[in-house]
Design a protein around this motif. Structure first.
Motif, short mmCIF file in Angstrom:
data_model
loop_
_atom_site.label_atom_id
_atom_site.label_comp_id
_atom_site.label_asym_id
_atom_site.label_seq_id
_atom_site.Cartn_x
_atom_site.Cartn_y
_atom_site.Cartn_z
N GLU A 1 0.83 -1.19 0.00
CA GLU A 1 0.00 0.00 0.00
C GLU A 1 0.88 1.26 0.00
N LEU A 2 0.30 2.37 -0.44
CA LEU A 2 1.02 3.64 -0.57
C LEU A 2 0.95 4.42 0.73
N ARG A 3 2.12 4.88 1.18
CA ARG A 3 2.17 5.70 2.39
C ARG A 3 2.12 7.17 1.98
N ASP A 4 1.94 8.06 2.96
CA ASP A 4 1.84 9.49 2.69
C ASP A 4 3.12 10.05 2.07
N ASP A 5 4.27 9.45 2.37
CA ASP A 5 5.52 9.95 1.81
C ASP A 5 5.78 9.43 0.41
N GLY A 6 4.79 8.66 -0.15
CA GLY A 6 4.92 8.18 -1.52
C GLY A 6 5.58 6.82 -1.64
N SER A 7 5.94 6.21 -0.55
CA SER A 7 6.58 4.90 -0.61
C SER A 7 5.53 3.79 -0.49
N CYS A 8 5.88 2.65 -0.97
CA CYS A 8 4.99 1.49 -0.90
C CYS A 8 5.47 0.56 0.22
N VAL A 9 4.53 0.10 1.05
CA VAL A 9 4.87 -0.81 2.15
C VAL A 9 3.91 -2.01 2.12
N GLN A 10 4.33 -3.06 2.79
CA GLN A 10 3.52 -4.28 2.84
C GLN A 10 2.18 -4.00 3.50
N CYS A 11 1.09 -4.47 2.88
CA CYS A 11 -0.24 -4.26 3.44
C CYS A 11 -0.42 -5.11 4.71
N PRO A 12 -1.07 -4.56 5.69
CA PRO A 12 -1.43 -5.38 6.85
C PRO A 12 -2.38 -6.50 6.40
N ALA A 13 -2.41 -7.56 7.09
CA ALA A 13 -3.26 -8.70 6.73
C ALA A 13 -4.71 -8.27 6.65
#
Length: 379
Positions: free
Chosen positions: A354-366
């Protein structure tokens, strides 16, 4: 009294300034050369003393038919053609240690010399050999002092004539003009004879306004979600900010470089007795921020600019003020800055991120899906 000063003052009285209104001024260091240059057509106009052309004619170096005396005065009591008012010739003075009786005896002997005296008196030969008529009591020099002061050759405070050692030292620019740097003032060598000194642009007109404020986009580290191409397309900057007018349209978060250019310059301000700029500050939000002074060359002369970088923080129209510690008012202040939210672009994260506010992509929570950000919104 220099060779051109009478003519310079005379033309100034007629509304023509030789340092701003003519194409080229040439200094020859020899008035005989001036006569020859006008004779040959190399020069259009020459400044010489009243008898110089007559001397050249008498020496068979030229003829009067090659010349026209501008503004010639009809004077049957004077043997030479002339244009300007009369002025005292070089005086003969005595130093304080010379006894008054000796000074008076010399003055009396000189005033007896007369080129028209009978030959048997012996009083004509010295005058003829010296190429003068006679000696007379000194004239009143007050008019001459006033003329020299008017054209910048007499220091009234120290009561002394100014004898420039360099050509540019002789240049006095009129109000509204400043003296140029030598590299811009002197003519191209191809336009000047060997051993001559030629001025083509000794004075430059002062720019109006004296101070110019501009804003420009600075280097900005944008969030990857921001569409930088769209930011560039929507940004707009005025070439010269004006009072209560929009100076720039930018995006919130954008870095801005504010700049005030002094189009007169510290040196020129001193020459024309204008106040110096001093400390320049920009009011950003509720704080006054000092601008950094930098040296620069503007249109050929050294001057200063004052710069500061800030970041656009508020959406909408904000008022930006500029002030100087020495100048009472800055005519362009205040100005307006228009800021809008930055346009966004579509960002696709890999499956399971998923996309974070800073524009980076992180693993989605389950149990959650990926988020896609589209231009001007979130889907």
């Amino acid at each position: 009294l220099g060779a051109m000063q009478l003519q310079q003052a005379h033309l100034l009285d007629l509304g023509l300034n030789i340092f701003t209104d003519v194409k080229q001024i040439t200094f020859t260091g020899n008035q005989n050369k001036i006569v020859q240059d006008v004779h040959s057509g190399w020069a259009d106009v020459g400044f010489v003393r009243t008898d110089m052309i007559d001397r050249s004619v008498a020496a068979n170096k030229t003829k009067w038919e090659y010349f026209r005396v501008l503004g010639s005065v009809d004077d049957p009591d004077f043997p030479f053609a002339y244009t300007t008012a009369f002025t005292p010739e070089w005086p003969l003075a005595s130093l304080p240690h010379v006894p008054p009786a000796v000074a008076e005896a010399i003055a009396f002997a000189l005033m007896r010399l007369d080129r028209d005296a009978a030959s048997e008196t012996g009083l004509a030969e010295p005058a003829l050999l010296g190429s003068y008529a006679t000696w007379v009591p000194a004239m009143n020099y007050q008019g001459l002092m006033g003329m020299l002061q008017r054209i910048g050759y007499y220091d009234v405070n120290n009561r002394r004539c100014l004898r420039p050692s360099q050509v540019m030292d002789a240049v006095t620019c009129p109000p509204g003009y400043v003296k140029q740097l030598p590299e811009r003032a002197f003519c191209n060598p191809d336009l000047c004879k060997e051993d001559y000194t030629c001025l083509c642009h000794p004075c430059a007109r002062l720019r109006d306004p004296a101070l110019v404020l501009t804003a420009a986009g600075g280097a900005t580290s944008w969030n990857p979600r921001v569409n930088e191409s769209a930011v560039t397309a929507m940004s707009a900057y005025s070439p010269a900010c004006e009072q209560m007018q929009t100076c720039a349209r930018v995006s919130v978060g954008q870095r801005l470089r504010w700049q005030v250019v002094d189009q007169v310059g510290e040196t020129n301000r001193a020459q024309i007795n204008a106040p110096q700029v001093g400390l320049v500050e920009l009011k950003w939000g509720s704080e006054w921020v000092a601008m950094t002074r930098e040296e620069m060359i503007f249109e050929g002369f050294p001057t200063q600019r004052y710069v500061v970088e800030v970041e656009a923080e508020e959406t909408g129209t904000v008022v930006v003020q500029i002030r100087s510690s020495n100048l009472q008012t800055l005519p362009m202040s205040p100005v307006l800055l228009s800021s809008e939210p930055p346009p966004l672009q579509e960002v696709l994260c890999p499956a399971g991120e998923e996309l974070r506010d800073d524009g980076s992509c992180v693993q989605c929570p389950a149990g959650q899906k990926a988020v896609v950000v589209q231009e001007n919104g979130i889907a």
